[in-house]
Enzyme design. Structure first.
Site, PDB file in Angstrom:
ATOM      1  N   LYS A 111      -4.005 -28.777  20.023  1.00 40.80           N
ATOM      2  CA  LYS A 111      -3.448 -30.108  19.827  1.00 40.80           C
ATOM      3  C   LYS A 111      -4.218 -31.088  20.698  1.00 40.80           C
ATOM      4  O   LYS A 111      -4.618 -30.759  21.831  1.00 40.80           O
ATOM      5  CB  LYS A 111      -1.966 -30.113  20.203  1.00 40.80           C
ATOM      6  N   SER A 186       4.937 -33.774  16.578  1.00 39.93           N
ATOM      7  CA  SER A 186       3.663 -34.464  16.654  1.00 39.93           C
ATOM      8  C   SER A 186       2.442 -33.546  16.616  1.00 39.93           C
ATOM      9  O   SER A 186       1.307 -34.025  16.603  1.00 39.93           O
ATOM     10  CB  SER A 186       3.621 -35.301  17.948  1.00 39.93           C
ATOM     11  N   SER A 210       8.072 -30.838  18.546  1.00 39.10           N
ATOM     12  CA  SER A 210       6.726 -31.114  18.043  1.00 39.10           C
ATOM     13  C   SER A 210       5.902 -29.887  17.693  1.00 39.10           C
ATOM     14  O   SER A 210       4.824 -30.017  17.106  1.00 39.10           O
ATOM     15  CB  SER A 210       5.956 -31.975  19.050  1.00 39.10           C
TER      16      SER A 210
END
Length: 536
Positions: A111, A186, A210
């Site tokens: 990420k 996210s 997330s």
């Protein structure tokens, strides 16, 4: 005891500066004490300047052993879902060590809030555009030492905020089942890259869901580990009390393998409290699961599964989603587990407001303020963001802007709010703990709906908030209580508005006792081996 030096003419500390400083809390220094207090403040100011002028101290990455090659921004043709933020190849130069490592050459994406030295970090924003981290996150080093091959950074939402994948400044991340629909957030890019097979394994970070939201949206396995099990060192923090980092993978076994590689105390991150094992003591989840799979002894032997009723009554719940998850949970009975319904009213009563209020402390993080924690601070990142300007603020997505506004207001009007929230949330943790004495696992829908069509990024703020209202109500509580939470795909449904021919994944969330990831994995593997979620 020697008295402090009297401020010199060169010192910026004057009587006016002193009085202006303390006036912020509504007080005034008596005139006969001004000189003494100004002197002590001047000494402190000189020390502050000295410290800020020193070279920072951060872990030095081993770029000789793990060189960064083929670092480049992906072309549109090479990035059909918008899931790549940056591409690179990072691996051990010793091929023998790669082949013999736990991850043995598997490709991994990170990420884009994970520091990878020498590779730009976009953080889903254009508030800044030129940050190249100077250190590696602890998990990066562990992945590389375990023989993993990092192939790039995955797009994340703007400032890692919001659960809909339309907020990144670089463009939306499309769901592989329908690119007009959200891939969750996210950790949206990681979910898509794993789901489409562009990488073998992925790393996500989770402050409110997330990891689990995108995993549920795209039909993969995502684990938010027990708070502190995996070190957060070298990741951009959302709020230290809710920061989690964990594996996102195509199946349960590979999830367990990646967790084994990255878990354990690193000696830097103070999120890792009593009970967190050191790396050699981390359970060999993968091997233990293989043994359970071969014999099915301990798979779900007399395991007690509790369907959390309140999990089906959160804001925005599509009844079809809850029924799908209930039916999936009932199938544990076919695996000789005991399944019952369980009620925790506080899941609804307390999961709504206190959790949101603790997020207001992120306003301080967004202003570059860090206090009270022993961890690695990414000071080079903070220097790019702070101080805020109108231009920078205007580039924030509405969720981050709202967090900052609410945080500023709470700081001024309700300075004790954050502490009170943590007291209240400790009570919520106790309620879950009591329930987990009666059952081994709590089960509920990961998300209240299947993937929705994304609103335009320039839609008014109330449209974005309206579309996401309720999305994190089953995931965010466990960021605050620290319980491990694993999502697996358990069925498919068409969107409520159609078409019937479009089938979208449904996620089932399994929540367990602190540091009992193995029980979650055993249940998830037994279920996944026993049933085909795509046909349900």
């Amino acid at each position: 005891m020697a008295l402090p030096n009297i401020p010199t003419k060169q010192s910026p500390i004057t009587a006016e500066v002193l009085q202006t400083t303390v006036s912020k809390i509504g007080i005034k220094i008596p005139e006969h004490l001004v000189q003494d207090y100004a002197a002590t403040l001047a000494d402190a100011q000189q020390d502050m300047e000295t410290l800020m002028g020193m070279d920072d101290f951060v872990p030095i990455p081993d770029t000789s052993r793990f060189p960064r090659t083929r670092v480049h921004y992906p072309s549109k043709d090479d990035n059909p879902f918008g899931a790549w933020a940056w591409k690179a190849t990072v691996k051990n130069i010793d091929d023998r060590e790669v082949k013999e490592g736990l991850l043995a050459g598997r490709t991994v994406c990170l990420k884009d809030n994970v520091c990878l030295a020498g590779v730009p970090c976009l953080f889903g924003t254009n508030v800044f555009s030129d940050w190249v981290p100077n250190t590696d996150a602890t998990i990066v080093t562990r992945i590389l030492e375990a023989g993993g091959v990092i192939t790039g950074k995955a797009t994340c939402n703007n400032f890692c905020s919001f659960g809909v994948s339309n907020t990144a400044a670089q463009g939306p991340v499309g769901n592989p089942y329908d690119t007009t629909r959200s891939a969750g957030g996210s950790s949206s890019g990681t979910g898509v890259l794993v789901a489409t097979g562009e990488v073998d394994l992925g790393i996500g970070a989770d402050q409110g869901g997330s990891i689990r939201l995108p995993a549920a949206h795209v039909g993969i396995v995502g684990l938010k580990p027990t708070y502190g099990l995996v070190p957060y060192t070298g990741l951009i923090s959302g709020e230290p009390s809710v920061d989690h980092v964990g594996p996102m993978t195509p199946d349960v076994l590979s999830n367990a393998l990646l967790l084994r590689a990255i878990a354990g105390v690193d000696g830097i991150d103070d999120r890792q409290s009593v009970g967190t094992p050191y790396p050699p003591k981390v359970p060999d989840y993968h091997t233990l699961l293989l043994a359970a799979q071969m014999s099915r002894v301990g798979g779900t032997r007399k395991m007690r599964i509790g369907i959390l009723l309140e999990g089906g009554h959160i804001t925005g719940m599509d009844r079809r989603v809850f029924e799908c998850v209930q039916n999936a949970a009932r199938k544990f009975e076919n695996l000789e587990a005991e399944v019952e319904e369980i009620s925790i009213p506080e899941h609804l009563d307390m999961a709504l407001r206190p959790i949101d209020y603790t997020r207001f402390s992120q306003g301080n993080d967004l202003q570059g303020r860090a206090a009270g924690r022993k961890q690695l601070y990414l000071t080079d990142f903070a220097q790019l963001v702070y101080p805020w300007t109108q231009e920078k603020f205007d580039k924030l997505f509405v969720s981050s802007a709202s967090i900052m506004i609410n945080g500023l207001y709470a700081d001024e009007r309700y300075p004790m709010l954050h502490g009170k929230c943590h007291n209240m949330l400790r009570r919520l943790q106790m309620k879950y703990d009591v329930a987990l004495e009666k059952v081994d696992i709590l089960v509920m829908p990961t998300t209240p709906w299947v993937a929705k069509v994304m609103p335009p990024v320039d839609a008014p703020p109330h449209i974005h908030f309206q579309e996401a209202n309720g999305l994190v109500r089953n995931t965010q509580p466990f960021n605050h209580t620290g319980h491990p939470a694993l999502t697996i795909p358990c069925g498919m449904l068409p969107p409520p508005e159609g078409p019937e021919t479009l089938r979208l994944p449904v996620g089932m969330q399994l929540v367990g006792k602190h540091f009992d990831e193995l029980t979650l994995y055993k249940a998830a593997l037994a279920w996944s081996d026993g049933f085909d979620w795509k046909s349900m």
